[in-house]
Motif scaffolding. Structure first.
Motif, PDB file in Angstrom:
ATOM      1  N   ASN A 128       0.830  -1.209   0.000  1.00 55.36           N
ATOM      2  CA  ASN A 128       0.000   0.000   0.000  1.00 55.36           C
ATOM      3  C   ASN A 128       0.863   1.255   0.000  1.00 55.36           C
ATOM      4  N   ALA A 129       1.834   1.328   0.914  1.00 50.28           N
ATOM      5  CA  ALA A 129       2.663   2.519   1.033  1.00 50.28           C
ATOM      6  C   ALA A 129       3.476   2.770  -0.233  1.00 50.28           C
ATOM      7  N   THR A 130       4.041   1.712  -0.785  1.00 50.84           N
ATOM      8  CA  THR A 130       4.874   1.851  -1.975  1.00 50.84           C
ATOM      9  C   THR A 130       4.043   2.269  -3.189  1.00 50.84           C
ATOM     10  N   THR A 131       2.883   1.637  -3.354  1.00 51.10           N
ATOM     11  CA  THR A 131       2.020   1.969  -4.485  1.00 51.10           C
ATOM     12  C   THR A 131       1.450   3.381  -4.334  1.00 51.10           C
ATOM     13  N   PHE A 132       1.065   3.733  -3.123  1.00 46.16           N
ATOM     14  CA  PHE A 132       0.544   5.073  -2.842  1.00 46.16           C
ATOM     15  C   PHE A 132       1.591   6.119  -3.203  1.00 46.16           C
ATOM     16  N   ALA A 133       2.821   5.896  -2.765  1.00 45.21           N
ATOM     17  CA  ALA A 133       3.896   6.847  -3.042  1.00 45.21           C
ATOM     18  C   ALA A 133       4.166   6.962  -4.534  1.00 45.21           C
ATOM     19  N   LEU A 134       4.096   5.844  -5.252  1.00 40.35           N
ATOM     20  CA  LEU A 134       4.333   5.848  -6.688  1.00 40.35           C
ATOM     21  C   LEU A 134       3.276   6.678  -7.415  1.00 40.35           C
ATOM     22  N   HIS A 135       2.013   6.449  -7.062  1.00 41.27           N
ATOM     23  CA  HIS A 135       0.922   7.142  -7.760  1.00 41.27           C
ATOM     24  C   HIS A 135       0.832   8.629  -7.404  1.00 41.27           C
ATOM     25  N   THR A 136       1.239   8.998  -6.206  1.00 36.97           N
ATOM     26  CA  THR A 136       1.144  10.406  -5.804  1.00 36.97           C
ATOM     27  C   THR A 136       2.464  11.153  -5.959  1.00 36.97           C
ATOM     28  N   GLY A 137       3.504  10.446  -6.387  1.00 35.61           N
ATOM     29  CA  GLY A 137       4.771  11.099  -6.687  1.00 35.61           C
ATOM     30  C   GLY A 137       5.544  11.595  -5.490  1.00 35.61           C
ATOM     31  N   VAL A 138       5.520  10.852  -4.376  1.00 35.81           N
ATOM     32  CA  VAL A 138       6.244  11.267  -3.173  1.00 35.81           C
ATOM     33  C   VAL A 138       7.752  11.218  -3.444  1.00 35.81           C
ATOM     34  N   SER A 139       8.465  12.234  -2.959  1.00 31.52           N
ATOM     35  CA  SER A 139       9.921  12.264  -3.104  1.00 31.52           C
ATOM     36  C   SER A 139      10.546  12.920  -1.884  1.00 31.52           C
ATOM     37  N   ASP A 140      11.881  12.937  -1.849  1.00 34.30           N
ATOM     38  CA  ASP A 140      12.561  13.536  -0.698  1.00 34.30           C
ATOM     39  C   ASP A 140      12.493  15.061  -0.710  1.00 34.30           C
ATOM     40  N   ARG A 141      11.877  15.627  -1.732  1.00 31.70           N
ATOM     41  CA  ARG A 141      11.662  17.072  -1.774  1.00 31.70           C
ATOM     42  C   ARG A 141      10.308  17.466  -1.200  1.00 31.70           C
ATOM     43  N   ASP A 142       9.490  16.471  -0.870  1.00 31.45           N
ATOM     44  CA  ASP A 142       8.155  16.773  -0.340  1.00 31.45           C
ATOM     45  C   ASP A 142       8.221  17.202   1.119  1.00 31.45           C
ATOM     46  N   VAL A 143       7.271  18.076   1.475  1.00 26.68           N
ATOM     47  CA  VAL A 143       7.048  18.479   2.865  1.00 26.68           C
ATOM     48  C   VAL A 143       5.579  18.178   3.151  1.00 26.68           C
ATOM     49  N   TYR A 144       5.346  17.248   4.070  1.00 26.22           N
ATOM     50  CA  TYR A 144       4.003  16.709   4.304  1.00 26.22           C
ATOM     51  C   TYR A 144       3.410  17.275   5.584  1.00 26.22           C
ATOM     52  N   LEU A 145       2.117  17.600   5.536  1.00 29.86           N
ATOM     53  CA  LEU A 145       1.391  18.049   6.724  1.00 29.86           C
ATOM     54  C   LEU A 145       0.386  16.965   7.115  1.00 29.86           C
ATOM     55  N   HIS A 146       0.497  16.485   8.357  1.00 26.29           N
ATOM     56  CA  HIS A 146      -0.390  15.416   8.841  1.00 26.29           C
ATOM     57  C   HIS A 146      -1.754  15.984   9.224  1.00 26.29           C
ATOM     58  N   THR A 147      -2.568  16.339   8.202  1.00 25.93           N
ATOM     59  CA  THR A 147      -3.952  16.747   8.453  1.00 25.93           C
ATOM     60  C   THR A 147      -4.848  15.534   8.668  1.00 25.93           C
ATOM     61  N   LEU A 148      -4.461  14.406   8.097  1.00 26.27           N
ATOM     62  CA  LEU A 148      -5.202  13.159   8.247  1.00 26.27           C
ATOM     63  C   LEU A 148      -4.877  12.527   9.590  1.00 26.27           C
ATOM     64  N   PRO A 149      -5.891  12.085  10.365  1.00 31.32           N
ATOM     65  CA  PRO A 149      -5.595  11.410  11.630  1.00 31.32           C
ATOM     66  C   PRO A 149      -4.730  10.173  11.406  1.00 31.32           C
ATOM     67  N   MET A 150      -3.678  10.055  12.187  1.00 26.03           N
ATOM     68  CA  MET A 150      -2.770   8.909  12.044  1.00 26.03           C
ATOM     69  C   MET A 150      -3.456   7.588  12.388  1.00 26.03           C
ATOM     70  N   PHE A 151      -4.501   7.643  13.228  1.00 29.14           N
ATOM     71  CA  PHE A 151      -5.193   6.399  13.564  1.00 29.14           C
ATOM     72  C   PHE A 151      -5.977   5.877  12.379  1.00 29.14           C
ATOM     73  N   HIS A 152      -6.281   6.749  11.410  1.00 25.34           N
ATOM     74  CA  HIS A 152      -7.185   6.402  10.319  1.00 25.34           C
ATOM     75  C   HIS A 152      -6.446   5.564   9.270  1.00 25.34           C
ATOM     76  N   CYS A 153      -6.573   4.235   9.415  1.00 24.59           N
ATOM     77  CA  CYS A 153      -5.891   3.308   8.519  1.00 24.59           C
ATOM     78  C   CYS A 153      -4.414   3.668   8.410  1.00 24.59           C
ATOM     79  N   ASN A 154      -3.814   3.900   9.591  1.00 25.56           N
ATOM     80  CA  ASN A 154      -2.379   4.201   9.694  1.00 25.56           C
ATOM     81  C   ASN A 154      -1.997   5.421   8.860  1.00 25.56           C
TER      82      ASN A 154
END
Length: 511
Positions: free
Chosen positions: A185-211
């Motif tokens: 899931n994590a690998t496929t999600f990152a591939l489709h959304t284009g996550v890279s080491d240049r990203d800065v992520y904001l945890h607006t989504l609850p961490m309990f919510h399906c991890n």
């Protein structure tokens, strides 16, 4: 060569490649002392110290550790200190009532409970063999920096997390997600959304919510920076985007609505324009909302569809080259579909119109619920309980729900559970709970109630009665008294008839 896939892989790479990078910035307003900004090297060290602490306290491999917390850096530590080192983490929705949380702790057989300081008093009666408050107490008693953790033999089929979800039963079911589920899931999600080491992520989504939908793993493995947001507030989200250069976030449609509302009073250019990607899930937002995100905020809108049972990624919709010549509205209509199957996922719609899925992100089973597991995975397909169609472009559109589930603000609400609460009131003879359209929450809970002969009770009293028993987001926002409820000749409620007047004129029967 076959090497087991485990979520420790993500932290191992983070430490090796990005060990010196300051990667996690805790919420500064944590009720416990927030953790200082963490490098990935420090995050990995804390995770090992937590695993060593579990060894010392006698929490063995395979045992369950429950955590009830708002978003916090210490929760990120637990994903890796608990789950990545051979135990099963049980992240619990902090919005649930104490009774609901107590049920999950007991049902999962958790041998340890970690509690957010803000929730300590309200959850005082929730018992567990070992209980720690996150912060100074858990740091002192659970972290062992002086010894190395026992080595867990990697097993991709082992349960990494048990995530409880409301569905068609009055009690939540524990979704067993394996290391393989979460890795894919994590690998496929990152591939489709284009996550890279240049990203800065904001945890607006609850961490309990399906991890956190698997983002904590993907972000670590790819070296992205992470900023923790404890509570959703539209204006505060805009401030964080401006202050930290946020490029990626996830959330339900209600989060988008909060941001759009706050943007109306924002002074100056909207931050993140042309740079920020926002991933939406939980319920399909209206086309107008999608159009506003892209035109008013200037953010790229991405939609995914899935369930806790599927880790959750099943389908994804993202703007593509062929749509460049479309108007904003035409593109928004295409983005409103649930999406094309994610890599490695198969989607079918059966003869009854139910969406079926198959792939490596589908759950191992429901914890201690063999019959429910067999039903959900009948004939080798996961039965989503959602109705939909696949169009000529291969994109899935969700049209209704076959199960009696309401999704309000991105949270599942079991209509049966709410009906049970209503029927425990002595004045209620019958109750039917349905989801009705709501501009803010997508759907809201409406109760249709038949009173017992001679009984009288008001709307406010029935809502208050539910609030004593259920999490507030599950409770009816309105109650309508009826003399009877539509039923079949065999006595079964016909909820599609009860819902119909409230959804009249809409192309789809969900919002």
């Amino acid at each position: 060569m076959l090497v087991p896939l485990t979520i420790l892989d993500f932290m191992r790479r983070a430490e090796q490649v990005y060990g010196e990078r300051v990667a996690v910035f805790d919420e500064p307003m944590q009720p416990a002392a927030p953790l200082a900004p963490l490098t990935y090297g420090r995050l990995a060290a804390l995770a090992r110290a937590q695993a060593a602490g579990l060894d010392t306290l006698g929490v063995g491999f395979g045992e369950r550790v429950a955590i009830v917390s708002h978003n916090a850096a210490r929760m990120l530590v637990a994903f890796f200190g608990v789950a990545a080192h051979g135990r099963a983490l049980v992240p619990i929705n902090f919005r649930l009532s104490p009774a609901e949380i107590a049920y999950i702790v007991a049902h999962s057989g958790a041998s340890m409970l970690l509690v957010d300081p803000e929730l300590d008093a309200s959850l005082a009666e929730v018992s567990c063999a070992r209980r720690f408050v996150l912060g100074a107490e858990s740091d002192a008693l659970l972290l062992r920096h002086d010894v190395a953790p026992a080595r867990w033999q990697p097993d991709e089929g082992a349960t990494a997390t048990i995530n409880y979800t409301s569905g068609t039963t009055a009690r939540p079911k524990g979704v067993q997600l394996t290391h393989r589920n979460l890795w894919i899931n994590a690998t496929t999600f990152a591939l489709h959304t284009g996550v890279s080491d240049r990203d800065v992520y904001l945890h607006t989504l609850p961490m309990f919510h399906c991890n956190g939908w698997g983002m904590p793993f993907a972000l670590a493995g790819l070296g992205a920076r992470q900023h923790v947001l404890r509570k959703v507030d539209g204006a505060e989200i805009l401030r964080r985007v401006a202050a930290h250069g946020i490029t990626l976030m996830c959330g339900a449609p209600a989060v988008l609505n909060a941001i759009l509302t706050a943007a109306q009073g924002w002074q100056g250019p909207i931050p993140g324009r042309g740079k920020l990607r926002v991933v939406c899930a939980g319920a399909p937002p209206p086309t107008r909302t999608i159009e506003r995100v892209e035109s008013e905020l200037g953010w790229e809108f991405i939609q995914i569809y899935g369930l806790t049972e599927t880790s959750p990624l099943l389908t994804i919709t993202r703007t593509r080259e062929e749509w460049d010549g479309l108007t904003d509205h035409e593109r928004a209509e295409k983005l409103g579909r649930a999406g094309a199957p994610a890599l490695g996922t198969e989607i079918e719609v059966d003869a009854h119109g139910e969406v079926l899925a198959r792939g490596n992100t589908v759950l191992e089973g429901y914890w201690q619920e063999q019959a429910a597991t067999a039903t959900a995975l009948e004939d080798g397909w996961f039965h989503t309980g959602d109705g939909g169609t696949v169009d000529a472009e291969g994109y899935l559109a969700i049209s209704d729900r076959k199960k009696d589930v309401i999704i309000s603000g991105g949270e599942n609400v079991s209509s049966i559970e709410v009906e049970d609460a209503l029927c425990s009131h002595p004045a209620v003879a019958e109750a039917a709970v349905i989801g009705v359209p709501d501009e803010k929450w997508g759907e809201t809970v409406k109760a249709l109630v038949v009173l017992a002969p001679g009984a009288t009770v008001g709307e406010a009293e029935l809502i208050a009665h539910c609030r004593q028993r259920l999490a507030h987001y599950k409770c009816p926002t309105s109650v309508e008294l009826r003399t009877e409820l539509a039923r079949t000749s065999t006595g079964k409620l016909q909820k599609f008839k009860l819902r119909a007047p409230y959804w009249e004129g809409r192309a789809r029967q969900i919002n």
